[in-house]
Enzyme design. Sequence first.
Site, short mmCIF file in Angstrom:
data_model
loop_
_atom_site.label_atom_id
_atom_site.label_comp_id
_atom_site.label_asym_id
_atom_site.label_seq_id
_atom_site.Cartn_x
_atom_site.Cartn_y
_atom_site.Cartn_z
N ARG A 107 113.98 6.75 -37.63
CA ARG A 107 113.07 5.19 -38.27
C ARG A 107 114.06 4.93 -39.27
O ARG A 107 113.72 5.34 -40.59
CB ARG A 107 111.73 5.68 -38.59
CG ARG A 107 110.91 5.92 -37.52
CD ARG A 107 110.68 4.44 -36.62
NE ARG A 107 109.83 3.40 -37.63
CZ ARG A 107 108.77 3.49 -37.66
NH1 ARG A 107 107.81 3.86 -36.81
NH2 ARG A 107 108.08 2.46 -38.28
N ARG B 256 111.76 -0.77 -37.66
CA ARG B 256 110.31 -1.50 -37.32
C ARG B 256 110.16 -2.24 -38.80
O ARG B 256 110.16 -1.96 -39.69
CB ARG B 256 109.40 -0.59 -37.35
CG ARG B 256 108.01 -1.11 -36.62
CD ARG B 256 108.08 -1.52 -35.22
NE ARG B 256 107.99 -0.23 -34.35
CZ ARG B 256 108.76 -0.17 -33.28
NH1 ARG B 256 109.57 -1.25 -32.82
NH2 ARG B 256 108.59 0.94 -32.65
N HIS C 202 102.98 -3.45 -29.88
CA HIS C 202 101.94 -2.66 -30.50
C HIS C 202 100.73 -3.31 -30.84
O HIS C 202 100.84 -4.59 -31.34
CB HIS C 202 102.35 -1.89 -31.81
CG HIS C 202 103.70 -1.08 -31.70
ND1 HIS C 202 104.73 -1.57 -31.54
CD2 HIS C 202 103.67 0.24 -31.86
CE1 HIS C 202 105.67 -0.38 -31.41
NE2 HIS C 202 104.89 0.74 -31.47
N LYS D 292 107.69 -0.19 -23.28
CA LYS D 292 106.87 0.79 -24.17
C LYS D 292 105.68 -0.18 -24.76
O LYS D 292 105.88 -1.25 -25.25
CB LYS D 292 107.74 1.11 -25.26
CG LYS D 292 106.54 2.09 -26.21
CD LYS D 292 107.53 2.19 -27.64
CE LYS D 292 106.59 2.78 -28.56
NZ LYS D 292 107.22 3.05 -29.93
N ARG E 48 98.42 10.78 -25.38
CA ARG E 48 99.54 11.47 -25.79
C ARG E 48 99.89 12.82 -25.15
O ARG E 48 100.96 13.42 -25.02
CB ARG E 48 99.62 11.66 -27.09
CG ARG E 48 99.47 10.12 -27.89
CD ARG E 48 99.51 10.48 -29.63
NE ARG E 48 99.32 9.16 -30.25
CZ ARG E 48 100.16 8.29 -30.56
NH1 ARG E 48 101.43 8.65 -29.98
NH2 ARG E 48 100.00 7.27 -31.00
N GLN F 30 99.29 10.62 -33.57
CA GLN F 30 100.27 11.67 -33.13
C GLN F 30 99.86 13.00 -33.44
O GLN F 30 99.68 13.46 -34.54
CB GLN F 30 101.78 11.12 -33.75
CG GLN F 30 102.21 9.85 -33.12
CD GLN F 30 103.32 9.44 -33.82
OE1 GLN F 30 103.85 9.99 -34.85
NE2 GLN F 30 104.21 8.59 -33.49
N SER G 274 86.87 21.59 -33.51
CA SER G 274 86.61 22.81 -32.70
C SER G 274 87.79 23.47 -32.36
O SER G 274 88.94 22.91 -32.26
CB SER G 274 86.15 21.99 -31.24
OG SER G 274 86.09 22.93 -30.18
N LYS H 208 74.29 16.99 -26.69
CA LYS H 208 74.01 18.04 -25.49
C LYS H 208 72.68 17.11 -24.93
O LYS H 208 72.55 17.65 -23.71
CB LYS H 208 73.79 18.97 -26.49
CG LYS H 208 74.67 19.80 -26.89
CD LYS H 208 74.63 21.08 -27.69
CE LYS H 208 75.75 21.72 -28.23
NZ LYS H 208 75.61 23.18 -28.82
N ASN I 29 75.04 22.15 -22.63
CA ASN I 29 76.51 22.19 -23.54
C ASN I 29 77.73 22.64 -22.45
O ASN I 29 79.05 22.67 -23.05
CB ASN I 29 76.35 23.39 -24.37
CG ASN I 29 76.32 24.80 -23.77
OD1 ASN I 29 75.88 24.85 -22.57
ND2 ASN I 29 77.23 25.56 -24.45
N ASP J 256 74.61 28.24 -24.82
CA ASP J 256 74.41 27.98 -26.07
C ASP J 256 73.47 29.39 -26.31
O ASP J 256 73.77 30.33 -27.14
CB ASP J 256 73.85 26.91 -26.93
CG ASP J 256 74.76 26.09 -27.19
OD1 ASP J 256 76.39 26.58 -27.20
OD2 ASP J 256 74.61 24.87 -27.24
N THR K 191 64.10 15.01 -40.02
CA THR K 191 62.83 14.23 -39.50
C THR K 191 61.80 15.11 -38.97
O THR K 191 61.71 15.91 -37.98
CB THR K 191 63.50 13.31 -38.40
OG1 THR K 191 64.56 12.68 -38.81
CG2 THR K 191 62.23 12.36 -37.93
#
Length: 530
Positions: A55, A84, A143, A170, A208, A233, A265, A314, A335, A352, A412
Amino acid sequence: MELVESTAARLNMENGDVIRNSTLICAPLMADSVDRMVKDMYRAKTSGADVVELRLDSLKNFNPRRDIETLIKSCPLPTLFTYRPTWEGGQYDGDENSRLDALRFAMETGADYIDVELQVAPEFTKSLLGKKPAKCKIIVSNHNYQITPSVEDLGNLVVRIQAAGADIVKFATTAVDVTDVARVFQIIVHSQVPIIGLVMGERGLMSRILCPKFGAYLTFGTLDPGVISAPGQPTIDALLNLYNFRQIGPDTKVYGIIGKPVSHSKSPTLYNEAFKRAGINGVYLHLLVDDIAKFLQTYSSVDFAGFSVTIPHKEAAAKCCDEVDPVAKSIGAVNCIVREPTDGKLFGCNTDYVGAITAIEEALRGSDVTISTASSPLAGKLFVVIGAGGAGKALAFGAKEKGARVVIVNRTYDRAKELAATIGGDALSLAELDNFHPEDGMILANTTSIGMQPKVDETPISKQALRHYELVFDAVYTPKITRLLREAEESGARIVNGLEMFIGQAYEQFERFTGLPAPKELFKEIMSNY
């Protein structure tokens, strides 16, 4: 929309076995000096990159002729030069003629690829007067930092890019929703020319990783987390060692964790390593999903074969399935979703409650051999569940089934009352929890995201109130020891962290995904590092 698979012709074959796909990994190098960029070239090669993107717009005190020659002569990998401008999301804001002259010089000096923006590509390719070096391929790029256009508009864009003199097409779009990626896959798989199609942002991560499945020319992987040339990325390390990128091909089955948020996760770490060890042609992804029904309808190919489901989807997941396991139906939350390979129908179940309740029972039994294994140590206990969502329902159902008296706590109150009425328990608002201690020796289970990264200082209950509990369970496992668990242990309670539930519920999911016995010791080994 049903996604069509790309042909197996893009795979390198040896004795009938798949060695690796032909999609390249390109490392974008954003250093501010030539010396730093040269060092990063060698890091990229060591990391497993196939190409480096240099770059030029990131360089300070850039001398085009001197520095481009140095970069090409020093590079141990094929080079892609990008310069760029700010109007296309880059850092260069100088004279256009000087910028394009630098790219022409890179071509003449031995660059393997150059990237030219669609806006200037027609004039640029004309300026070459048919004297483009045979070695160098021109990538014409576009882009879109706002949206992902329709399939029709993307198709028209590809035609315009081709007409501008592209050897390689691209385009990079932005994911407003994870389903936007499906349109890009559809364009890639039908392309008759080499094509790079990527979707920026966390919702576009799938584009990706799965690009080899649909036949894309290359993807980008960074050397370091966060040092990116475009939003979303992944690192080269994640592509190669987390997602087993080299082995992804047209027949690879896609699995993933559906949630919002979801990047925390550890499920991809667990399942991808297990798939690799078992020789399963599958990849497991993070899937940031806003609307689960829309997601499942869009990715309806049988190749999108199974999904874990986490907060907050869920309960909605149970309504999306063609068939729901009776236990999951009773809980009202799913789940785990498996797509039937023959007809594409969705089967939902809930793993679960088994994972969590088993971990809690084992902790209560501990080393006390006098406790009968025939009955549950939860029988007769007062079991307080924080949260009335899918995980809360699962634990409340499981505890009730084991003979516990259940109290539902929720911000609640009406939701707590509704779940309590369903299972035959009592309800409290979260504000009342600190003052609720009708007896000692209670069990507390947090099934909300309170205390999860990045809000690690949060806890649903005061430390003083924790002295009334014999055991505290937290479904959160990032961090492994939450503030709730730390203060519970300091107050004398036994603790069970979310990793134990996570591993327990994953056993059945793996078996439903693959039809193979769960590698339990492997799961424990993988997660012992967290």
